[in-house]
Write an enzyme that holds these catalytic residues in place. Structure first.
Site, PDB file in Angstrom:
ATOM      1  N   GLY A 108      -4.872  -2.708 -10.923  1.00  0.00           N
ATOM      2  CA  GLY A 108      -5.906  -3.051 -11.892  1.00  0.00           C
ATOM      3  C   GLY A 108      -5.591  -4.359 -12.587  1.00  0.00           C
ATOM      4  CG  HIS A 109      -6.252  -7.775 -11.569  1.00  0.00           C
ATOM      5  ND1 HIS A 109      -4.871  -7.808 -11.512  1.00  0.00           N
ATOM      6  CD2 HIS A 109      -6.672  -7.993 -10.305  1.00  0.00           C
ATOM      7  CE1 HIS A 109      -4.489  -8.042 -10.261  1.00  0.00           C
ATOM      8  NE2 HIS A 109      -5.561  -8.139  -9.511  1.00  0.00           N
ATOM      9  CD  GLN A 162       0.093  -2.270  -5.589  1.00  0.00           C
ATOM     10  OE1 GLN A 162      -0.125  -2.611  -4.437  1.00  0.00           O
ATOM     11  NE2 GLN A 162       0.347  -1.015  -5.923  1.00  0.00           N
ATOM     12  CE  LYS A 186      -0.941  -9.187  -9.243  1.00  0.00           C
ATOM     13  NZ  LYS A 186      -0.068  -8.365 -10.119  1.00  0.00           N
ATOM     14  NE  ARG A 244      -4.281   2.452  18.099  1.00  0.00           N
ATOM     15  CZ  ARG A 244      -2.976   2.663  17.957  1.00  0.00           C
ATOM     16  NH1 ARG A 244      -2.288   1.972  17.074  1.00  0.00           N
ATOM     17  NH2 ARG A 244      -2.354   3.582  18.666  1.00  0.00           N
ATOM     18  CG  ASP A 273       1.477  -3.352 -14.095  1.00  0.00           C
ATOM     19  OD1 ASP A 273       0.291  -3.132 -13.814  1.00  0.00           O
ATOM     20  OD2 ASP A 273       2.396  -2.544 -13.860  1.00  0.00           O
ATOM     21  CB  THR A 326      -2.008   5.550  -8.294  1.00  0.00           C
ATOM     22  OG1 THR A 326      -2.464   5.173  -6.986  1.00  0.00           O
ATOM     23  CG2 THR A 326      -1.196   4.428  -8.909  1.00  0.00           C
ATOM     24  CB  THR A 385       2.388  -0.517  -2.812  1.00  0.00           C
ATOM     25  OG1 THR A 385       1.034  -0.029  -2.684  1.00  0.00           O
ATOM     26  CG2 THR A 385       2.501  -1.902  -2.193  1.00  0.00           C
TER      27      THR A 385
END
Length: 420
Positions: free
Chosen positions: A45-46, A221, A21, A151, A18, A137, A236
């Site tokens: 999110g951006h 992130q 970016k 895999r 946040d 989230t 994350t």
């Protein structure tokens, strides 16, 4: 700042995400021929403001708003086909062109299935019973990366053909959980809708670089949430640091000529985990309100605090930053004194902490040492930085040994000053 032809510029967050970016990538994308997301998923999110209009992206890189450039979603990203479908539709409705000639989704990006989202929520519920809740989230990001490591999870290449995907589910039947009947039909229809965008993005990127294109890599992130170098386990599920970003696209690391670290003039965090900088009470509420500090995707209120120079200096070295972009200093305008964390003391010994915290217990015992500087009424007048803000920037630069390249002076794409 001028982007170099035949080279890549990496924009990444150096806090808890946040940082702004999206705005910086949008500004730089005016010069670029290709802009790519390289890791994470729709848990990031951006937000970009253009002429008073708020544009929010989750999977699509911020370069989508610049019609001069192609955009890509790299192999290091995990993709929810339904989210990508809806995002393409939404951005198109806002007047931005998205065609298969512009958007490339790497065949090797892993696919988020309903199973992964269900697993994410189940595991978080289990953690909450013994107070180790991460604050995920619930978008299925971690379980999808786990499926990749095992895999077993499908990639975009596997859903490009309905027959291939059905065979994949037969071989891994547990992945079909929650994907039956009409939902499976919708999934296959969505895959068909997205099929024209499915490409070998790694080779496209390498070819563009060979042709002299200017390429932007958009990190998701922030480095404090990196699965290896962040505040583990409250992180994350992917590597966010610079050394991993080239691999998330599929280009050689030496092709990255500049690494811009993005920070806020203060700090924020969403979710649980160590946060030595955290403020509380009425002042924190006011700062949160001033900065509109609520999750782009989740709407969750962010914790707010002072800028942590100790963590920033450590992560500046890990990431090899060549320049710094400082965002949202305008949010602090009018505050008499601005705090900076300049050292960590150890609560257990009441002495300076020995080394950077490596364990959850060490983070829990950080007592931040805060130095206050005079505040500012405005960030800049024209291109001239406010005297007090200039001293604030100089303090950051000297502490972390990285020069500032960009100063944001407001939310709009046009509100900013390039220093290098």
């Amino acid at each position: 700042m001028k982007l170099k032809h035949g080279a890549a510029t990496l924009v990444l967050g150096v806090q808890y995400g946040d940082e702004g970016k999206g705005k910086l990538v949008d500004v730089l994308a005016e010069q670029a021929e290709l802009v790519c997301r390289v890791q994470g998923g729709n848990n990031a999110g951006h937000t970009i403001w253009v002429n008073g209009e708020k544009i929010v992206t989750q999977l699509l890189p911020s370069g989508i708003l610049r019609e001069n450039c192609e955009i890509g979603i790299g192999a290091g990203v995990v993709v929810d086909p339904f989210v990508l479908r809806d995002e393409i539709k939404k951005i198109k409705s806002q007047g931005y062109d998205i065609t298969p000639e512009r958007l490339h989704v790497d065949y090797r990006a892993s696919v988020i299935l309903p199973y992964h989202k269900n697993m994410d929520l189940k595991r978080e519920l289990e953690r909450s019973k013994n107070t180790t809740k991460i604050g995920t989230t619930g978008r299925g990001i971690g379980p999808t990366y786990a499926s990749r490591a095992y895999r077993e999870g499908p990639r975009i290449a596997e859903i490009a053909s309905p027959e291939n995907f059905k065979n994949w589910l037969k071989a891994n039947p547990y992945l079909a959980e929650g994907l039956e009947g009409k939902l499976l039909d919708e999934f296959l229809e969505t895959a068909e809708l997205l099929r024209p965008y499915m490409k070998d993005l790694a080779m496209i990127a390498n070819n563009r670089l060979s042709q002299g294109a200017r390429v932007l890599l958009e990190g998701a992130q922030g480095a404090m949430l990196d699965v290896s170098f962040g505040t583990y386990p409250y992180v994350t599920s992917s590597n966010l640091v610079a050394g991993s970003c080239a691999g998330g696209l599929g280009i050689p690391p030496w092709k990255i000529s500049s690494i811009l670290g993005v920070i806020k003039a203060y700090s924020t965090r969403v979710g649980n985990g160590p946060y030595p900088a955290e403020l509380s009470g009425p002042f924190a509420d006011e700062l949160r309100k001033r900065g509109h500090e609520f999750g782009t995707n989740t709407g969750r209120p962010r914790s707010v605090g002072w800028l942590d120079l100790v963590a920033l200096r450590y992560l500046a070295k890990i990431n090899g930053l060549t320049g710094l972009a400082i965002m949202k200093a305008d949010v602090l305008a009018g505050i008499e004194h601005i705090g900076l964390i300049t050292n960590y003391n150890d609560k257990r010994t009441n002495k300076e902490m020995n080394g950077y915290p490596m364990t959850q217990n060490a983070w829990d015992n950080v007592e931040p040492v805060i130095e206050f500087m005079d505040g500012w009424e405005n960030v800049a007048v024209g291109s001239n930085l406010n005297k007090n803000y200039k001293a604030f920037v100089k303090k950051i630069e000297e502490f972390i040994d990285v020069p500032s390249a960009y100063i944001s002076t407001g939310a709009e794409r046009s509100e900013g000053i390039w220093l290098a």
